[in-house]
Design a protein around this motif. Structure first.
Motif, PDB file in Angstrom:
ATOM      1  N   ALA A  86       1.271   7.190  -6.462  1.00  0.00           N
ATOM      2  CA  ALA A  86       0.070   7.957  -6.815  1.00  0.00           C
ATOM      3  C   ALA A  86       0.004   9.298  -6.106  1.00  0.00           C
ATOM      4  N   ASP A  87       0.984   9.577  -5.248  1.00  0.00           N
ATOM      5  CA  ASP A  87       1.032  10.839  -4.502  1.00  0.00           C
ATOM      6  C   ASP A  87      -0.203  11.019  -3.612  1.00  0.00           C
ATOM      7  N   VAL A  88      -0.537   9.940  -2.899  1.00  0.00           N
ATOM      8  CA  VAL A  88      -1.602   9.993  -1.896  1.00  0.00           C
ATOM      9  C   VAL A  88      -1.056   9.335  -0.632  1.00  0.00           C
ATOM     10  N   SER A  89      -1.817   9.387   0.444  1.00  0.00           N
ATOM     11  CA  SER A  89      -1.354   8.770   1.679  1.00  0.00           C
ATOM     12  C   SER A  89      -1.640   7.270   1.675  1.00  0.00           C
ATOM     13  N   ALA A  90      -0.800   6.513   2.356  1.00  0.00           N
ATOM     14  CA  ALA A  90      -1.028   5.078   2.476  1.00  0.00           C
ATOM     15  C   ALA A  90      -2.338   4.807   3.200  1.00  0.00           C
TER      16      ALA A  90
ATOM     17  N   LEU B  29      -8.935   6.338 -11.374  1.00  0.00           N
ATOM     18  CA  LEU B  29      -8.081   6.325 -12.555  1.00  0.00           C
ATOM     19  C   LEU B  29      -6.625   6.602 -12.201  1.00  0.00           C
ATOM     20  N   ARG B  30      -6.391   7.429 -11.184  1.00  0.00           N
ATOM     21  CA  ARG B  30      -5.013   7.696 -10.765  1.00  0.00           C
ATOM     22  C   ARG B  30      -4.361   6.421 -10.234  1.00  0.00           C
ATOM     23  N   LEU B  31      -5.074   5.706  -9.389  1.00  0.00           N
ATOM     24  CA  LEU B  31      -4.537   4.463  -8.842  1.00  0.00           C
ATOM     25  C   LEU B  31      -4.392   3.412  -9.938  1.00  0.00           C
ATOM     26  N   ALA B  32      -5.388   3.341 -10.826  1.00  0.00           N
ATOM     27  CA  ALA B  32      -5.329   2.363 -11.911  1.00  0.00           C
ATOM     28  C   ALA B  32      -4.148   2.635 -12.828  1.00  0.00           C
ATOM     29  N   HIS B  33      -3.874   3.914 -13.081  1.00  0.00           N
ATOM     30  CA  HIS B  33      -2.734   4.269 -13.934  1.00  0.00           C
ATOM     31  C   HIS B  33      -1.426   3.794 -13.305  1.00  0.00           C
ATOM     32  N   GLN B  34      -1.254   4.028 -12.024  1.00  0.00           N
ATOM     33  CA  GLN B  34      -0.028   3.612 -11.347  1.00  0.00           C
ATOM     34  C   GLN B  34       0.101   2.096 -11.281  1.00  0.00           C
ATOM     35  N   LEU B  35      -1.019   1.403 -11.314  1.00  0.00           N
ATOM     36  CA  LEU B  35      -1.009  -0.060 -11.275  1.00  0.00           C
ATOM     37  C   LEU B  35      -0.910  -0.676 -12.670  1.00  0.00           C
TER      38      LEU B  35
ATOM     39  N   GLN C 121       0.832  -1.200   0.000  1.00  0.00           N
ATOM     40  CA  GLN C 121       0.000   0.000   0.000  1.00  0.00           C
ATOM     41  C   GLN C 121       0.869   1.254   0.000  1.00  0.00           C
ATOM     42  N   LEU C 122       1.982   1.201   0.688  1.00  0.00           N
ATOM     43  CA  LEU C 122       2.885   2.353   0.722  1.00  0.00           C
ATOM     44  C   LEU C 122       3.496   2.598  -0.654  1.00  0.00           C
ATOM     45  N   ASP C 123       3.895   1.532  -1.339  1.00  0.00           N
ATOM     46  CA  ASP C 123       4.448   1.678  -2.693  1.00  0.00           C
ATOM     47  C   ASP C 123       3.451   2.390  -3.606  1.00  0.00           C
ATOM     48  N   LEU C 124       2.203   1.924  -3.573  1.00  0.00           N
ATOM     49  CA  LEU C 124       1.180   2.510  -4.435  1.00  0.00           C
ATOM     50  C   LEU C 124       0.899   3.954  -4.035  1.00  0.00           C
TER      51      LEU C 124
ATOM     52  N   LEU D 105      -8.023   2.910   3.168  1.00  0.00           N
ATOM     53  CA  LEU D 105      -9.455   3.184   3.325  1.00  0.00           C
ATOM     54  C   LEU D 105     -10.229   2.851   2.051  1.00  0.00           C
ATOM     55  N   VAL D 106      -9.642   3.119   0.893  1.00  0.00           N
ATOM     56  CA  VAL D 106     -10.295   2.788  -0.374  1.00  0.00           C
ATOM     57  C   VAL D 106     -10.413   1.275  -0.521  1.00  0.00           C
ATOM     58  N   GLU D 107      -9.343   0.560  -0.227  1.00  0.00           N
ATOM     59  CA  GLU D 107      -9.357  -0.885  -0.407  1.00  0.00           C
ATOM     60  C   GLU D 107     -10.332  -1.580   0.537  1.00  0.00           C
ATOM     61  N   THR D 108     -10.500  -1.049   1.730  1.00  0.00           N
ATOM     62  CA  THR D 108     -11.402  -1.666   2.702  1.00  0.00           C
ATOM     63  C   THR D 108     -12.834  -1.172   2.568  1.00  0.00           C
ATOM     64  N   GLY D 109     -13.078  -0.230   1.662  1.00  0.00           N
ATOM     65  CA  GLY D 109     -14.428   0.278   1.456  1.00  0.00           C
ATOM     66  C   GLY D 109     -14.854   1.339   2.441  1.00  0.00           C
ATOM     67  N   LYS D 110     -13.934   1.842   3.263  1.00  0.00           N
ATOM     68  CA  LYS D 110     -14.271   2.877   4.238  1.00  0.00           C
ATOM     69  C   LYS D 110     -14.231   4.280   3.631  1.00  0.00           C
TER      70      LYS D 110
END
Length: 266
Positions: free
Chosen positions: A26-30, A49-55, A19-22, A35-40
């Motif tokens: 993506a220039d966001v906080s871990a 799209l920003r996360l998808a681009h980095q992935l 999560q830290l790598d991503l 929170l996004v991955e857990t649905g919170k």
């Protein structure tokens, strides 16, 4: 349907990122990634799209991520003959023609041949007609005994390279139809355990053709920044002679074509 957070986590695991790598990429906080991955936290379309681009998520799968997050798809998928793609196909045809007298093919994401230049025609002359009914699959064409397989001197090496490439492709972007093709033609058998090639990028494909052996290697060209799924999923595979004798076969025996690249798509 799985949630957008679950899908993003699956893509992150495929890319072997923390999560830290991503978050750094993506220039966001871990914490936000968590929170996004857990649905919170419900991500915006731009964040998805920003996360998808980095992935490195393919455009088709980015649409699925957007739908899972409650947004409309951003990327269109046009038919091959759509007028809006005409400039792109003209460019592809120019690449195919410019590569002659050497063979080149345009492949879709499932290794079906969309288009090829005339230099490929002699190699197809003795292929069983049923293998040339669209969509013509490059993997099946190369490995089927009714296709090119009897002419490939180093068939075991070629199969190993294809196995590696398609396994990597499936790891990057899973696809049920391509996975079925892999299981049918490339799944490792008892004699394949531990088999590898020393340097995949320089292993030639050796054909017994025209009374001689032709040694060819290939390169792959893709569109750099496609915004259409159709263009995102095609690649041009261009074959080059690996020695002077092979080059001489093509340069002395090829008649300049008077037509564009040939389409054999359904």
């Amino acid at each position: 349907m799985t949630t957008v957070g679950e899908q993003l986590r699956q893509w992150r695991h495929r890319r072997r990122l923390s999560q830290l790598d991503l978050a750094i990429a993506a220039d966001v906080s871990a914490r936000h990634v968590s929170l996004v991955e857990t649905g919170k936290s419900n991500p915006s379309a731009d964040m998805v799209l920003r996360l998808a681009h980095q992935l490195g998520v393919p455009l088709r799968e980015r649409n699925r991520l957007l739908l899972a997050a409650g947004f409309a798809p951003r990327y269109s998928e046009r038919p091959l003959d759509w007028d809006g793609l005409s400039a792109a196909w003209e460019a592809v045809e120019r690449v195919l023609r410019a590569h002659e007298p050497y063979p080149a093919v345009v492949l879709d994401r499932r290794w079906n041949i969309v288009m090829h230049n005339r230099a490929l025609d002699p190699f197809l002359a003795e292929v069983a007609p049923e293998l040339l009914r669209p969509p013509v699959n490059m993997v099946r064409l190369g490995l089927d005994p009714r296709g090119l397989a009897p002419r490939i001197v180093n068939l075991a090496d070629v199969r190993t390279v294809l196995r590696t490439r398609i396994a990597r492709q499936l790891d990057t972007a899973p696809d049920a139809e391509l996975a079925a093709l892999y299981e049918e033609l490339l799944a490792p058998g008892p004699g394949d355990a531990g088999r590898s090639v020393a340097a995949e990028v320089v292993i030639p494909m050796i054909f017994r053709f025209g009374g001689r052996e032709l040694r060819l290697f290939s390169t792959i060209t893709t569109f750099g920044t496609p915004l259409d799924i159709t263009l995102d999923e095609i690649a041009i595979e261009s074959y080059y002679p690996a020695d002077a004798e092979s080059a001489a076969y093509f340069t002395t025996g090829f008649a300049a074509p008077d037509t564009d690249g040939r389409s054999i798509v359904a």
